[in-house]
Design an enzyme around this catalytic site. Sequence first.
Site, PDB file in Angstrom:
ATOM      1  N   HIS A   9       0.834  -1.200   0.000  1.00  0.00           N
ATOM      2  CA  HIS A   9       0.000   0.000   0.000  1.00  0.00           C
ATOM      3  C   HIS A   9       0.873   1.256   0.000  1.00  0.00           C
ATOM      4  O   HIS A   9       2.030   1.246   0.442  1.00  0.00           O
ATOM      5  CB  HIS A   9      -0.938   0.003   1.209  1.00  0.00           C
ATOM      6  N   SER A  12       1.031   5.578   4.407  1.00  0.00           N
ATOM      7  CA  SER A  12      -0.166   5.849   5.211  1.00  0.00           C
ATOM      8  C   SER A  12       0.123   6.913   6.263  1.00  0.00           C
ATOM      9  O   SER A  12       1.282   7.280   6.518  1.00  0.00           O
ATOM     10  CB  SER A  12      -0.640   4.566   5.902  1.00  0.00           C
ATOM     11  N   THR A  13      -0.943   7.382   6.893  1.00  0.00           N
ATOM     12  CA  THR A  13      -0.784   8.343   7.984  1.00  0.00           C
ATOM     13  C   THR A  13       0.003   7.738   9.142  1.00  0.00           C
ATOM     14  O   THR A  13       0.743   8.440   9.834  1.00  0.00           O
ATOM     15  CB  THR A  13      -2.158   8.825   8.475  1.00  0.00           C
ATOM     16  N   ALA A  14      -0.120   6.437   9.333  1.00  0.00           N
ATOM     17  CA  ALA A  14       0.658   5.775  10.378  1.00  0.00           C
ATOM     18  C   ALA A  14       2.129   5.677   9.987  1.00  0.00           C
ATOM     19  O   ALA A  14       3.014   5.853  10.837  1.00  0.00           O
ATOM     20  CB  ALA A  14       0.093   4.382  10.654  1.00  0.00           C
ATOM     21  N   ARG A  59      -6.116   1.187   3.820  1.00  0.00           N
ATOM     22  CA  ARG A  59      -4.976   1.715   3.071  1.00  0.00           C
ATOM     23  C   ARG A  59      -4.649   0.871   1.848  1.00  0.00           C
ATOM     24  O   ARG A  59      -4.143   1.396   0.852  1.00  0.00           O
ATOM     25  CB  ARG A  59      -3.768   1.860   3.991  1.00  0.00           C
ATOM     26  N   GLU A  85      -2.644  -7.355   7.458  1.00  0.00           N
ATOM     27  CA  GLU A  85      -1.465  -7.051   8.255  1.00  0.00           C
ATOM     28  C   GLU A  85      -1.295  -8.045   9.399  1.00  0.00           C
ATOM     29  O   GLU A  85      -2.249  -8.730   9.808  1.00  0.00           O
ATOM     30  CB  GLU A  85      -1.606  -5.623   8.801  1.00  0.00           C
TER      31      GLU A  85
END
Length: 231
Positions: A9, A12-14, A59, A85
């Site tokens: 992906h 991501s924000t993470a 995501r 995940e």
Amino acid sequence: MPTLLLVRHGRSTANSAGILAGWTPGVDLDDTGRAQAAALPERLAGLPIARLVSSPLERCRQTLEPLLAARPELAAPALDERLGECHYGEWTGRPLSELADEPLWRTVQDHASAAAFPGGESLRALSHRTVDAVREWNDKIAVDHGPDALWAVATHGDVIKAIVADALGLHLDHFQRISVEPCSVTAIRYTPHRPYLLRLGDTGSLAALAPRPHGHSAGDDAVVGGETGTA
């Protein structure tokens, strides 16, 4: 046998915050990740993708959205939790900088086969479920779409590293030596004899992965870029 494209992906924000997201809901692509996803259709242009499969997490599904918009002939991706995940348990949502001080961190890095996340799953379990999933899907794609089919999975970094380690015959303890960037593409061709790693963490053009015309293949053991399967 078909060729599998493993798409990590987009960022991501993470990822940008340095947080271990795991299965936390609502973790979306950040601005960079959306730009990476927007570039994916051009990178995959000319590749006759027969089927899309995805982790159910947002995501991953967001990463495929531009590809689906550009390729209306593609069916919506099948969502497979086995390709989701790792279940990080009590580590989920914690900063990576904080986790690096945990005694388990060194086990995860150096002895992955012994690592089990508190309240979550082991990396051995992650490897078993993800490898089983892609091999089952690969067999199904071969039956449904033929031995030269290309198919793609949108998934996560640790998932891709575990699948690559299996394809290369590496012990799981070595899987941290593998690196895959956000929105990179890793390509594996499974044959009746052994898998071949065709691309690892590729962020550029993938045009060379298009199936060759019939009559130009060196057989099941041929690899892209190598005429006799030895390159």
